[in-house]
Design an enzyme around this catalytic site. Structure first.
Site, short mmCIF file in Angstrom:
data_model
loop_
_atom_site.label_atom_id
_atom_site.label_comp_id
_atom_site.label_asym_id
_atom_site.label_seq_id
_atom_site.Cartn_x
_atom_site.Cartn_y
_atom_site.Cartn_z
N LEU A 30 -1.03 4.33 4.30
CA LEU A 30 -1.89 4.39 3.13
C LEU A 30 -3.02 3.39 3.29
O LEU A 30 -2.80 2.27 3.76
CB LEU A 30 -1.09 4.06 1.86
CG LEU A 30 0.09 4.99 1.57
CD1 LEU A 30 0.88 4.48 0.39
CD2 LEU A 30 -0.38 6.42 1.33
N ASN A 64 -4.49 1.61 1.20
CA ASN A 64 -4.36 0.40 0.40
C ASN A 64 -3.07 -0.38 0.71
O ASN A 64 -2.73 -1.31 0.00
CB ASN A 64 -4.44 0.72 -1.09
CG ASN A 64 -3.36 1.67 -1.55
OD1 ASN A 64 -2.68 2.27 -0.73
ND2 ASN A 64 -3.21 1.81 -2.85
N CYS A 65 -2.40 -0.03 1.78
CA CYS A 65 -1.17 -0.71 2.20
C CYS A 65 -1.54 -1.92 3.08
O CYS A 65 -2.19 -1.75 4.12
CB CYS A 65 -0.28 0.25 2.97
SG CYS A 65 1.15 -0.50 3.76
N ASP A 66 -1.13 -3.11 2.65
CA ASP A 66 -1.45 -4.32 3.41
C ASP A 66 -0.91 -4.28 4.84
O ASP A 66 -1.58 -4.70 5.78
CB ASP A 66 -0.90 -5.56 2.70
CG ASP A 66 -1.66 -5.88 1.43
OD1 ASP A 66 -2.82 -5.45 1.30
OD2 ASP A 66 -1.09 -6.55 0.56
N ARG A 75 -3.04 -2.08 6.99
CA ARG A 75 -4.30 -2.73 7.30
C ARG A 75 -4.13 -3.80 8.38
O ARG A 75 -4.99 -3.96 9.25
CB ARG A 75 -4.92 -3.34 6.04
CG ARG A 75 -5.55 -2.27 5.16
CD ARG A 75 -6.33 -2.89 4.05
NE ARG A 75 -5.41 -3.33 3.01
CZ ARG A 75 -5.72 -3.45 1.74
NH1 ARG A 75 -6.94 -3.20 1.33
NH2 ARG A 75 -4.83 -3.84 0.86
#
Length: 105
Positions: free
Chosen positions: A6, A8-10, A13
């Site tokens: 995803l 927005n998944c840390d 990233r």
């Protein structure tokens, strides 16, 4: 190399930042390629479903008892992330073993 997760998944990233020349595929927006989810389930089994996620906690007992592949298709955020595909070789999660195997330690 493709990182399935995803945007927005840390953790996704972090993996994207450390793995040069990799591409993030947002499974919520873009979905998974045919056969990849099945291959990942065959390799990782129940570990593919993230039972610690808020999505999991929001499911009813009946939904949780469902078939894992159907659950993951209906709720992409349930997949443990990231799922990394390096020329057909799959890695799940972003732990030290995965980092070492991919040369990102």
């Amino acid at each position: 190399m493709k990182i399935y997760g995803l945007k927005n998944c840390d953790t996704c990233r972090k993996a994207l930042k450390q793995l040069q020349d990799s591409v993030l595929v947002d499974i919520r927006a873009d979905g998974m390629p045919d056969g990849l989810l099945e291959a990942a389930h065959a390799q990782f089994g129940d570990k593919l479903v993230n039972t610690r996620s808020t999505t999991w906690r929001g499911l009813s007992e009946a939904e949780r008892a469902g078939e894992p592949l159907q659950l993951l298709r209906a709720h992409p955020a349930l997949m443990k992330r990231p799922l990394i595909d390096r020329d057909g070789e799959l890695f799940l999660g972003w732990d030290q073993n995965t980092k070492s195997a991919l040369g990102a330690a």
